[in-house]
Design a protein around this motif. Sequence first.
Motif, PDB file in Angstrom:
ATOM      1  N   TYR A   1      -2.534  -9.871  16.003  1.00 26.17           N
ATOM      2  CA  TYR A   1      -1.641  -9.371  14.965  1.00 26.17           C
ATOM      3  C   TYR A   1      -2.371  -8.290  14.182  1.00 26.17           C
ATOM      4  CZ  TYR A   1       0.621  -8.934  10.460  1.00 26.17           C
ATOM      5  OH  TYR A   1       1.225  -8.410   9.337  1.00 26.17           O
ATOM      6  N   LYS A   2      -1.699  -7.172  13.928  1.00 24.75           N
ATOM      7  CA  LYS A   2      -2.309  -6.193  13.035  1.00 24.75           C
ATOM      8  C   LYS A   2      -1.269  -5.528  12.145  1.00 24.75           C
ATOM      9  CE  LYS A   2      -3.714  -2.102  14.621  1.00 24.75           C
ATOM     10  NZ  LYS A   2      -2.717  -1.033  14.406  1.00 24.75           N
ATOM     11  N   ASP A   3      -1.704  -5.260  10.909  1.00 23.72           N
ATOM     12  CA  ASP A   3      -0.905  -4.394  10.035  1.00 23.72           C
ATOM     13  C   ASP A   3      -1.866  -3.359   9.462  1.00 23.72           C
ATOM     14  OD1 ASP A   3      -2.221  -5.668   7.875  1.00 23.72           O
ATOM     15  OD2 ASP A   3      -0.621  -7.153   7.663  1.00 23.72           O
ATOM     16  N   LEU A   4      -1.553  -2.776   8.326  1.00 26.33           N
ATOM     17  CA  LEU A   4      -2.392  -1.690   7.823  1.00 26.33           C
ATOM     18  C   LEU A   4      -3.762  -2.178   7.345  1.00 26.33           C
ATOM     19  CD1 LEU A   4       0.295   0.373   5.879  1.00 26.33           C
ATOM     20  CD2 LEU A   4      -0.795   0.971   8.055  1.00 26.33           C
ATOM     21  N   HIS A   5      -3.837  -3.443   6.920  1.00 21.61           N
ATOM     22  CA  HIS A   5      -5.070  -3.916   6.280  1.00 21.61           C
ATOM     23  C   HIS A   5      -5.737  -5.092   6.991  1.00 21.61           C
ATOM     24  CE1 HIS A   5      -3.595  -1.426   3.043  1.00 21.61           C
ATOM     25  NE2 HIS A   5      -2.469  -2.119   3.049  1.00 21.61           N
ATOM     26  N   LEU A   6      -5.041  -5.697   7.918  1.00 16.33           N
ATOM     27  CA  LEU A   6      -5.479  -6.973   8.469  1.00 16.33           C
ATOM     28  C   LEU A   6      -5.318  -6.995   9.983  1.00 16.33           C
ATOM     29  CD1 LEU A   6      -6.206 -10.036   7.930  1.00 16.33           C
ATOM     30  CD2 LEU A   6      -3.745 -10.441   7.820  1.00 16.33           C
ATOM     31  N   LEU A   7      -6.333  -7.557  10.650  1.00 12.94           N
ATOM     32  CA  LEU A   7      -6.217  -7.818  12.083  1.00 12.94           C
ATOM     33  C   LEU A   7      -6.572  -9.278  12.317  1.00 12.94           C
ATOM     34  CD1 LEU A   7      -7.285  -5.586  15.018  1.00 12.94           C
ATOM     35  CD2 LEU A   7      -8.022  -7.971  14.992  1.00 12.94           C
TER      36      LEU A   7
ATOM     37  N   VAL B   1     -14.148  -7.027  18.102  1.00 13.21           N
ATOM     38  CA  VAL B   1     -13.198  -5.920  18.124  1.00 13.21           C
ATOM     39  C   VAL B   1     -13.886  -4.706  17.527  1.00 13.21           C
ATOM     40  CG1 VAL B   1     -11.067  -5.052  17.121  1.00 13.21           C
ATOM     41  CG2 VAL B   1     -11.138  -7.356  18.045  1.00 13.21           C
ATOM     42  N   GLU B   2     -13.809  -3.598  18.219  1.00 15.08           N
ATOM     43  CA  GLU B   2     -14.429  -2.361  17.746  1.00 15.08           C
ATOM     44  C   GLU B   2     -13.503  -1.682  16.744  1.00 15.08           C
ATOM     45  OE1 GLU B   2     -17.429  -0.774  19.284  1.00 15.08           O
ATOM     46  OE2 GLU B   2     -17.710  -2.868  19.853  1.00 15.08           O
ATOM     47  N   GLY B   3     -14.131  -0.979  15.802  1.00 17.76           N
ATOM     48  CA  GLY B   3     -13.358  -0.084  14.954  1.00 17.76           C
ATOM     49  C   GLY B   3     -12.369  -0.762  14.034  1.00 17.76           C
ATOM     50  N   LEU B   4     -12.833  -1.724  13.251  1.00 21.25           N
ATOM     51  CA  LEU B   4     -11.924  -2.341  12.286  1.00 21.25           C
ATOM     52  C   LEU B   4     -11.627  -1.387  11.122  1.00 21.25           C
ATOM     53  CD1 LEU B   4     -13.195  -6.035  12.168  1.00 21.25           C
ATOM     54  CD2 LEU B   4     -10.931  -5.284  12.837  1.00 21.25           C
ATOM     55  N   ASP B   5     -12.507  -0.398  10.933  1.00 25.80           N
ATOM     56  CA  ASP B   5     -12.242   0.665   9.947  1.00 25.80           C
ATOM     57  C   ASP B   5     -11.842   0.138   8.578  1.00 25.80           C
ATOM     58  OD1 ASP B   5     -12.889   2.807  11.534  1.00 25.80           O
ATOM     59  OD2 ASP B   5     -10.862   3.005  12.370  1.00 25.80           O
ATOM     60  N   GLY B   6     -12.623  -0.812   8.066  1.00 28.65           N
ATOM     61  CA  GLY B   6     -12.339  -1.309   6.724  1.00 28.65           C
ATOM     62  C   GLY B   6     -11.239  -2.348   6.674  1.00 28.65           C
ATOM     63  N   MET B   7     -10.607  -2.640   7.822  1.00 27.07           N
ATOM     64  CA  MET B   7      -9.600  -3.700   7.839  1.00 27.07           C
ATOM     65  C   MET B   7     -10.306  -5.054   7.826  1.00 27.07           C
ATOM     66  SD  MET B   7      -7.114  -2.278  10.829  1.00 27.07           S
ATOM     67  CE  MET B   7      -5.978  -3.663  10.808  1.00 27.07           C
ATOM     68  N   LYS B   8      -9.615  -6.057   7.301  1.00 23.04           N
ATOM     69  CA  LYS B   8     -10.106  -7.429   7.415  1.00 23.04           C
ATOM     70  C   LYS B   8      -9.876  -7.887   8.848  1.00 23.04           C
ATOM     71  CE  LYS B   8     -10.771  -8.672   2.962  1.00 23.04           C
ATOM     72  NZ  LYS B   8     -12.009  -9.203   2.422  1.00 23.04           N
ATOM     73  N   GLY B   9     -10.895  -8.499   9.453  1.00 17.82           N
ATOM     74  CA  GLY B   9     -10.741  -9.033  10.798  1.00 17.82           C
ATOM     75  C   GLY B   9     -10.918 -10.531  10.786  1.00 17.82           C
ATOM     76  N   ARG B  10      -9.981 -11.242  11.385  1.00 19.58           N
ATOM     77  CA  ARG B  10     -10.068 -12.701  11.390  1.00 19.58           C
ATOM     78  C   ARG B  10      -9.778 -13.259  12.771  1.00 19.58           C
ATOM     79  NH1 ARG B  10     -12.434 -11.828   7.411  1.00 19.58           N
ATOM     80  NH2 ARG B  10     -11.965 -12.503   5.280  1.00 19.58           N
TER      81      ARG B  10
END
Length: 193
Positions: free
Chosen positions: A64-70, A80-89
Amino acid sequence: MSSVVDSIGVKCSRCGASYQAAVYRLIDAAAQPELLSRVKDGSLFLRECPVCGQRELISSPVIYKDLHLLVCLSGRPLSVEGLDGMKGRLVGDVGSLIEKVKIFDAGLDDIPMELCKFVTRQEMAKDVDLKFLRLEGADHDIIFTYPESGAMQMLSVGFNVYEDCCAIASRNPDLSAEGLARVDRDWVEQFIR
Ligand SMILES: [Zn+2]
């Protein structure tokens, strides 16, 4: 990027009918915001038998991904590569994926939320599986659900408890998560036990 959906052949557990079910591999709520409500109410993870109407949970791996969260639902650890400041869980079941999306969509954070659940379990003096449901009312009470005696129970906790947990988390540098992190009960309890 946009969502990836497969059609897979499944068999109904009640009547045995075979049918094709849509199974999401990637839920891109940034590209398709309308999917957010279907994740939060769980309907995106249900398939329904066209013959008898039996509904069953789809629990295959999905991102699942949106603008801020994966959030990655997977049985095995991965990066996962390249979270770019997103929260990864990383989560292990559909219910936990849905809870993560609800927490962050409500503008909250899952680390103080796990602390808040720990404190609440201590208060209840019960070992129950609390899940965040929503904020409620003008005071933003935290509503948790938990299964007990075969039914789903609801519990309201003051927002101040969550705020206290935010303060604890911000004072404790161990309570932070980088990359694709598994933030759950076991994770938070290693810091407080
Ligand atoms: Zn059926």
